[in-house]
Structures are given as structure tokens and as C-alpha cells.
Design a protein around this motif. Structure first.
Motif, short mmCIF file in Angstrom:
data_model
loop_
_atom_site.label_atom_id
_atom_site.label_comp_id
_atom_site.label_asym_id
_atom_site.label_seq_id
_atom_site.Cartn_x
_atom_site.Cartn_y
_atom_site.Cartn_z
N LYS A 81 -19.38 5.34 -0.53
CA LYS A 81 -18.13 5.98 -0.93
C LYS A 81 -17.04 5.44 -0.02
N HIS A 82 -15.92 5.09 -0.60
CA HIS A 82 -14.84 4.50 0.19
C HIS A 82 -14.08 5.58 0.96
N SER A 83 -13.27 5.13 1.90
CA SER A 83 -12.51 6.06 2.73
C SER A 83 -11.04 6.16 2.31
N LYS A 124 -11.10 8.34 -6.43
CA LYS A 124 -11.18 8.82 -5.04
C LYS A 124 -12.64 9.06 -4.65
N ASP A 125 -13.46 9.42 -5.63
CA ASP A 125 -14.86 9.73 -5.36
C ASP A 125 -15.82 8.64 -5.84
N GLN A 174 -8.46 7.81 0.63
CA GLN A 174 -8.34 9.12 0.00
C GLN A 174 -6.89 9.57 -0.21
N SER A 175 -5.93 8.89 0.36
CA SER A 175 -4.54 9.29 0.21
C SER A 175 -3.74 8.17 -0.45
#
Length: 167
Positions: free
Chosen positions: A38-40, A108-109, A42-43
Motif C-alpha cells: 500500500k502506498h503512502s 488512496k487505498d 494519502q494527501s
């Protein structure tokens, strides 16, 4: 035979393989095995930095991007996973064009490879507006293995829409 709306352009043999995984309840396992992380990112700020890094690496001479963000309004029902837009406004006596990239919030997920593929796809539109041979060649240049990841992304979207009993 279940229609696979995200895979309609692919050969029947590939679609049959995906149907077989669905029938066996193993499609989720296939995806988890290939794309476990999962990537980081998120914003919106992190997505902008991520996108600008890829642009700087591969498309230095492409037009500047003014805004990059996750968009909650982009979803599977509109078949839009990402958008690139150019908004023109008159400021004084000049015409200003602002370029934006919007990525569906569902990424995002998602696995980092899927986010990377969507961003590469939208960046490629800065140079090639149509989905033609040159467009896909550019995508493959920026992301080796692009076509396989795009196929797997379509499989992932198919999996997301399965009833939980089949997933």
C-alpha cells in the motif's frame, strides 16, 4: 457467462481466465499475490509531490501542472479513474490556462503500482491527448510493464465490484 465490463476490449481467453478465478473465489488472492503493498501517498499535497517527481523525471518539457488532487467525485460509475483538464480563464488582457490532474479517491487505498499507473496515464496526456500508439508508447517508456499493470488494474476494478461472497 458474466460480462466483465472493464475487460471487454481484451481477448476472450483472458476474460475466461479471469472468470475462472472468480468462479474459484481466487481473484482476490491473485491480486494480493501480485500487488501486496500500500502506498503512502494519502494527501493532495503528497500526490502533487509524487506527480511532479514523475513529471520531472520523464517529461521535463511538458507544460506545468497547477493542481493535482484526489477527487471523491471520480468513481467507477463514470469510468473515470483520473482526469486531466485545462481550464482557461481571462485575466486582464491575457488568457491563462491552468492544468489539473485529478485521481479517483479509491486509489488512496490501492497498491502503489496502480497509483503509479494512473498518474503516468494522466501525465502522458500532457504530451499526447488521444489514446493512440504514441500515447501508449510514452506510458510504457515512463512505466515499463504499463500494459500489464493496466490490465491488472482492470482486474482489480472487476474484483471491487464483485459481491463479497465471490471476492
Amino acid at each position: 457467462m458474466t460480462p466483465l465490463k472493464y475487460l471487454q476490449a481484451y481477448p476472450a481467453a483472458l476474460q475466461d481466465q479471469v472468470r475462472q478465478l472468480i468462479d474459484q473465489g481466487r481473484l482476490g488472492d491473485y491480486l494480493a499475490q501480485r500487488y501486496s503493498g500500500k502506498h503512502s501517498v494519502q494527501s493532495d499535497k503528497a500526490l502533487y509531490s509524487y506527480t511532479m517527481g514523475l513529471k520531472q523525471e520523464h517529461l521535463r518539457n511538458a507544460p506545468n501542472i497547477d493542481k493535482v488532487l484526489f477527487d471523491n467525485r471520480l468513481d467507477l460509475t463514470h469510468r473515470a479513474l483520473g482526469l486531466h483538464t485545462a481550464i482557461s480563464r481571462v485575466q486582464g488582457g491575457k488568457l491563462k490556462a491552468k492544468k489539473e490532474i485529478r485521481v479517483a479517491a479509491l486509489f488512496k487505498d490501492a497498491a502503489p503500482e496502480f497509483l503509479n499507473m494512473i498518474v503516468v496515464h494522466e501525465l502522458a496526456h500532457l504530451k499526447e491527448s488521444e489514446h493512440n500508439k504514441a500515447f501508449y508508447k510514452l506510458c510504457e517508456y515512463m512505466l515499463p510493464g504499463y500494459q500489464q499493470i493496466e490490465f491488472d488494474l482492470r482486474v482489480y476494478l472487476t474484483w471491487l465490484e464483485l459481491p463479497k461472497a465471490q471476492a
